[in-house]
Scaffold this motif. Structure first.
Motif, PDB file in Angstrom:
ATOM      1  N   ILE A 195      62.435  -6.239  96.554  1.00 54.73           N
ATOM      2  CA  ILE A 195      63.529  -5.955  95.628  1.00 54.73           C
ATOM      3  C   ILE A 195      63.155  -4.828  94.778  1.00 54.73           C
ATOM      4  CG2 ILE A 195      65.035  -6.513  94.118  1.00 54.73           C
ATOM      5  CD1 ILE A 195      65.577  -9.155  95.106  1.00 54.73           C
ATOM      6  N   ARG A 196      63.749  -3.801  94.671  1.00 56.91           N
ATOM      7  CA  ARG A 196      63.574  -2.642  93.715  1.00 56.91           C
ATOM      8  C   ARG A 196      64.452  -2.443  92.733  1.00 56.91           C
ATOM      9  NH1 ARG A 196      62.537   0.979  90.913  1.00 56.91           N
ATOM     10  NH2 ARG A 196      60.836   2.573  91.107  1.00 56.91           N
ATOM     11  N   GLY A 197      64.173  -2.613  91.352  1.00 53.57           N
ATOM     12  CA  GLY A 197      65.236  -2.716  90.425  1.00 53.57           C
ATOM     13  C   GLY A 197      64.559  -1.937  89.018  1.00 53.57           C
ATOM     14  N   ASP A 198      65.439  -1.564  88.344  1.00 50.93           N
ATOM     15  CA  ASP A 198      65.002  -0.944  86.871  1.00 50.93           C
ATOM     16  C   ASP A 198      64.330  -1.682  85.876  1.00 50.93           C
ATOM     17  OD1 ASP A 198      66.227   1.330  88.088  1.00 50.93           O
ATOM     18  OD2 ASP A 198      67.886   1.249  87.032  1.00 50.93           O
ATOM     19  N   ARG A 199      63.591  -1.317  85.011  1.00 45.14           N
ATOM     20  CA  ARG A 199      63.017  -2.222  83.882  1.00 45.14           C
ATOM     21  C   ARG A 199      64.293  -2.608  83.041  1.00 45.14           C
ATOM     22  NH1 ARG A 199      57.469  -1.838  84.053  1.00 45.14           N
ATOM     23  NH2 ARG A 199      56.696  -0.241  85.561  1.00 45.14           N
ATOM     24  N   GLY A 200      64.781  -3.642  83.256  1.00 46.40           N
ATOM     25  CA  GLY A 200      65.719  -3.961  82.458  1.00 46.40           C
ATOM     26  C   GLY A 200      65.650  -5.668  82.423  1.00 46.40           C
ATOM     27  N   LYS A 201      66.276  -6.420  81.379  1.00 45.51           N
ATOM     28  CA  LYS A 201      66.180  -7.746  81.169  1.00 45.51           C
ATOM     29  C   LYS A 201      67.140  -8.391  82.243  1.00 45.51           C
ATOM     30  CE  LYS A 201      64.918  -7.891  76.202  1.00 45.51           C
ATOM     31  NZ  LYS A 201      65.251  -8.561  74.984  1.00 45.51           N
ATOM     32  N   GLU A 202      68.187  -7.489  82.610  1.00 44.03           N
ATOM     33  CA  GLU A 202      69.182  -8.037  83.534  1.00 44.03           C
ATOM     34  C   GLU A 202      68.638  -8.498  84.867  1.00 44.03           C
ATOM     35  OE1 GLU A 202      69.310  -3.685  84.071  1.00 44.03           O
ATOM     36  OE2 GLU A 202      69.370  -5.106  82.085  1.00 44.03           O
ATOM     37  N   ASN A 203      67.430  -7.987  85.215  1.00 42.83           N
ATOM     38  CA  ASN A 203      66.720  -8.279  86.559  1.00 42.83           C
ATOM     39  C   ASN A 203      65.719  -9.139  86.465  1.00 42.83           C
ATOM     40  OD1 ASN A 203      68.468  -6.150  87.643  1.00 42.83           O
ATOM     41  ND2 ASN A 203      66.743  -4.436  87.214  1.00 42.83           N
ATOM     42  N   LEU A 204      65.620 -10.097  85.273  1.00 43.87           N
ATOM     43  CA  LEU A 204      64.762 -10.938  85.077  1.00 43.87           C
ATOM     44  C   LEU A 204      64.893 -12.344  86.060  1.00 43.87           C
ATOM     45  CD1 LEU A 204      63.847 -11.046  81.373  1.00 43.87           C
ATOM     46  CD2 LEU A 204      62.429  -9.971  83.405  1.00 43.87           C
ATOM     47  N   VAL A 205      65.964 -12.601  86.100  1.00 42.22           N
ATOM     48  CA  VAL A 205      66.492 -14.020  86.644  1.00 42.22           C
ATOM     49  C   VAL A 205      66.412 -13.490  88.417  1.00 42.22           C
ATOM     50  CG1 VAL A 205      68.241 -15.747  87.345  1.00 42.22           C
ATOM     51  CG2 VAL A 205      67.763 -14.850  85.081  1.00 42.22           C
ATOM     52  N   VAL A 206      66.728 -12.364  88.653  1.00 38.45           N
ATOM     53  CA  VAL A 206      66.663 -11.839  90.073  1.00 38.45           C
ATOM     54  C   VAL A 206      65.346 -11.832  90.539  1.00 38.45           C
ATOM     55  CG1 VAL A 206      67.169  -9.962  91.624  1.00 38.45           C
ATOM     56  CG2 VAL A 206      68.861 -10.658  89.934  1.00 38.45           C
ATOM     57  N   GLY A 207      64.315 -11.380  89.699  1.00 39.22           N
ATOM     58  CA  GLY A 207      63.058 -11.347  90.078  1.00 39.22           C
ATOM     59  C   GLY A 207      62.456 -13.021  89.949  1.00 39.22           C
ATOM     60  N   GLN A 208      62.937 -13.565  89.278  1.00 37.05           N
ATOM     61  CA  GLN A 208      62.414 -15.113  89.466  1.00 37.05           C
ATOM     62  C   GLN A 208      62.767 -15.718  90.655  1.00 37.05           C
ATOM     63  OE1 GLN A 208      63.660 -16.842  85.661  1.00 37.05           O
ATOM     64  NE2 GLN A 208      62.205 -15.634  84.504  1.00 37.05           N
ATOM     65  N   MET A 209      64.014 -15.495  91.070  1.00 39.30           N
ATOM     66  CA  MET A 209      64.560 -15.856  92.181  1.00 39.30           C
ATOM     67  C   MET A 209      63.934 -15.405  93.283  1.00 39.30           C
ATOM     68  SD  MET A 209      68.542 -15.788  91.241  1.00 39.30           S
ATOM     69  CE  MET A 209      69.087 -16.584  93.107  1.00 39.30           C
ATOM     70  N   GLN A 210      63.626 -13.995  93.463  1.00 39.36           N
ATOM     71  CA  GLN A 210      63.147 -13.501  94.584  1.00 39.36           C
ATOM     72  C   GLN A 210      61.606 -14.195  94.920  1.00 39.36           C
ATOM     73  OE1 GLN A 210      63.912 -11.659  97.128  1.00 39.36           O
ATOM     74  NE2 GLN A 210      62.146 -10.355  97.543  1.00 39.36           N
ATOM     75  N   MET A 211      60.836 -14.331  93.798  1.00 36.85           N
ATOM     76  CA  MET A 211      59.608 -14.725  93.782  1.00 36.85           C
ATOM     77  C   MET A 211      59.520 -16.419  94.202  1.00 36.85           C
ATOM     78  SD  MET A 211      57.313 -13.073  90.743  1.00 36.85           S
ATOM     79  CE  MET A 211      58.721 -13.367  89.359  1.00 36.85           C
ATOM     80  N   ALA A 212      60.509 -17.002  93.739  1.00 34.47           N
ATOM     81  CA  ALA A 212      60.562 -18.371  94.368  1.00 34.47           C
ATOM     82  C   ALA A 212      60.974 -18.539  95.555  1.00 34.47           C
ATOM     83  CB  ALA A 212      61.695 -19.165  93.430  1.00 34.47           C
ATOM     84  N   PHE A 213      61.829 -17.792  96.355  1.00 39.28           N
ATOM     85  CA  PHE A 213      62.084 -17.705  97.657  1.00 39.28           C
ATOM     86  C   PHE A 213      60.680 -17.517  98.446  1.00 39.28           C
ATOM     87  CE2 PHE A 213      66.666 -16.125  96.686  1.00 39.28           C
ATOM     88  CZ  PHE A 213      67.019 -17.420  96.541  1.00 39.28           C
ATOM     89  N   HIS A 214      59.691 -16.602  98.168  1.00 45.60           N
ATOM     90  CA  HIS A 214      58.563 -16.279  98.752  1.00 45.60           C
ATOM     91  C   HIS A 214      57.529 -17.055  98.327  1.00 45.60           C
ATOM     92  CE1 HIS A 214      60.094 -12.699 100.827  1.00 45.60           C
ATOM     93  NE2 HIS A 214      60.977 -12.532  99.825  1.00 45.60           N
ATOM     94  N   MET A 215      57.637 -18.054  97.483  1.00 46.10           N
ATOM     95  CA  MET A 215      56.470 -18.739  96.909  1.00 46.10           C
ATOM     96  C   MET A 215      55.726 -19.495  97.994  1.00 46.10           C
ATOM     97  SD  MET A 215      54.602 -19.086  94.111  1.00 46.10           S
ATOM     98  CE  MET A 215      55.690 -18.450  92.550  1.00 46.10           C
ATOM     99  N   ARG A 216      56.757 -20.188  98.715  1.00 45.68           N
ATOM    100  CA  ARG A 216      55.886 -21.005  99.863  1.00 45.68           C
ATOM    101  C   ARG A 216      54.833 -20.396 100.634  1.00 45.68           C
ATOM    102  NH1 ARG A 216      60.492 -23.705 103.565  1.00 45.68           N
ATOM    103  NH2 ARG A 216      60.356 -21.780 104.437  1.00 45.68           N
ATOM    104  N   ASP A 217      55.342 -19.082 101.156  1.00 44.44           N
ATOM    105  CA  ASP A 217      54.226 -18.405 102.120  1.00 44.44           C
ATOM    106  C   ASP A 217      53.311 -17.390 101.491  1.00 44.44           C
ATOM    107  OD1 ASP A 217      55.808 -19.535 104.028  1.00 44.44           O
ATOM    108  OD2 ASP A 217      56.801 -17.696 104.751  1.00 44.44           O
ATOM    109  N   LEU A 218      53.802 -16.924 100.315  1.00 39.13           N
ATOM    110  CA  LEU A 218      52.771 -16.247  99.656  1.00 39.13           C
ATOM    111  C   LEU A 218      52.059 -16.612  98.634  1.00 39.13           C
ATOM    112  CD1 LEU A 218      54.922 -12.931  99.676  1.00 39.13           C
ATOM    113  CD2 LEU A 218      53.252 -13.651 101.282  1.00 39.13           C
ATOM    114  N   GLY A 219      52.683 -17.724  97.978  1.00 39.56           N
ATOM    115  CA  GLY A 219      51.821 -18.380  96.899  1.00 39.56           C
ATOM    116  C   GLY A 219      51.680 -17.493  95.469  1.00 39.56           C
ATOM    117  N   ASN A 220      50.578 -17.040  94.933  1.00 34.96           N
ATOM    118  CA  ASN A 220      50.354 -16.372  93.975  1.00 34.96           C
ATOM    119  C   ASN A 220      50.725 -14.889  94.111  1.00 34.96           C
ATOM    120  OD1 ASN A 220      49.526 -18.707  92.480  1.00 34.96           O
ATOM    121  ND2 ASN A 220      47.370 -18.409  92.889  1.00 34.96           N
ATOM    122  N   GLN A 221      50.791 -14.666  95.329  1.00 32.86           N
ATOM    123  CA  GLN A 221      51.099 -13.108  95.423  1.00 32.86           C
ATOM    124  C   GLN A 221      52.481 -12.912  95.682  1.00 32.86           C
ATOM    125  OE1 GLN A 221      48.625 -10.741  95.408  1.00 32.86           O
ATOM    126  NE2 GLN A 221      47.286 -12.432  94.738  1.00 32.86           N
TER     127      GLN A 221
END
Length: 338
Positions: A195-221
């Motif tokens: 996901i590509r977004g701007d540097r804004g607080k409104e995108n923090l939860v989206v970033g956390q959700m995106q990383m949570a979806f990929h955490m199982r396969d990518l782990g710390n990356q």
């Protein structure tokens, strides 16, 4: 000759060697308390032996200076910059523009052709995406914020399909943007690779959700799946925002400004803003839904020197052209939400 005259003459020599014209030298001397007219300045320059024009010029030294400068020359600089370097920095005088131009015509012929009027173009890089759902671009549009309405959109980078186009009372609240993203994930059956977004607080939860979806396969990356940056690098979203501004947003701006001129709407009255939101948000959402449908079914025409792909965004999203490994990307990119 007095000490003041010596000081003035030294300043004249220094300013002359810097390439200043006679009028500029006179103004500079007047600012330092040495009042002198341009006519008197010409007499002083003649007495000091300072002159721009001379039939006898050191062509060999000019050629060597230009050749030496070309070894560390910027490709975007031209003849005038070279004249300044040779004459004012290296001190080769007299040096005319024509002398430098004749030398650069065969030492930098391609550069002169590229910098000529009408030929100089802004270098642009091609946007590259491996396939549908490789990158989703998200961005907000604040053109109607003075009327209490904010627009937010998400678009697929490869196919340019608009995944969501919503209007609400804010696009700065994290839960609003997160809800738009989650609804798109549910509709598509998974999340994109990045996901590509701007540097804004409104995108923090989206970033956390995106990383949570990929955490199982990518782990710390998993943090690599969400990228933030400036708006100028968020090409797909900014391009669609510019089109939206010229169409629907301009229409509603004209409507709201007419309401202000007639006295129906007062921006400093919160009751008016709340009434405007209640009455016009459904109308705006209807128009945006129409724009989303029309955009996703329009033809992206072929362009010269553009890599593509070309076609209808809906078709490019579901059935990419041959050579794009959609099936493997789908299996690698999408992590189903349980």
């Amino acid at each position: 000759m007095s000490s003041d005259d010596d000081e003035r003459n030294m300043m004249i020599i220094t300013l002359f060697n810097k390439g200043l014209k006679q009028k500029e030298i006179s103004c500079a001397l007047n600012s330092y308390g040495h009042k002198i007219s341009e006519r008197h300045l010409r007499r002083v320059l003649k007495l000091l032996g300072l002159k721009r024009r001379c039939p006898q010029r050191p062509f060999t030294e000019i050629h060597k200076a230009v050749e030496s400068e070309m070894k560390q020359w910027s490709p975007e600089q031209g003849i005038r910059a070279m004249v300044k370097r040779v004459r004012d920095v290296r001190g080769v005088r007299p040096c005319y523009r024509d002398d430098v131009a004749n030398i650069m015509r065969y030492m930098d012929a391609s550069g002169l052709q590229r910098r000529s009027p009408g030929k100089k173009k802004i270098p642009r890089r091609n946007y590259i995406s491996r396939g549908p759902n490789d990158t989703w671009h998200i961005d907000g549009n604040d053109k109607l914020k003075f009327f209490g309405m904010w627009i937010h959109l998400g678009i697929d980078g490869f196919s340019r399909k608009v995944l969501w186009l919503k209007v609400g009372t804010s696009n700065r609240k994290q839960n609003f943007v997160a809800r738009y993203f989650f609804e798109a994930v549910q509709e598509q059956g998974g999340c994109p690779q990045m996901i590509r977004g701007d540097r804004g607080k409104e995108n923090l939860v989206v970033g956390q959700m995106q990383m949570a979806f990929h955490m199982r396969d990518l782990g710390n990356q998993a943090w690599r799946c969400f990228r933030m940056g400036t708006s100028v690098h968020n090409q797909r979203a900014e391009c669609f925002n510019s089109i939206l501004k010229r169409t629907w947003i301009k229409k509603w701006l004209t409507t709201f400004e007419a309401m202000m001129e007639s006295g129906i709407l007062e921006l400093d009255n919160p009751v008016h803003i709340n009434c405007l939101q209640y009455s016009h948000l459904p109308l705006l959402q209807r128009d945006l839904k129409t724009e989303q449908t029309v955009w996703n079914t329009h033809d992206i025409r072929k362009q010269r020197n553009a890599p593509g792909p070309f076609g209808k965004p809906d078709l490019l999203f579901t059935s990419p052209p041959p050579g794009m490994s959609f099936e493997s990307l789908w299996g690698f990119i999408f992590l189903f939400v349980f």
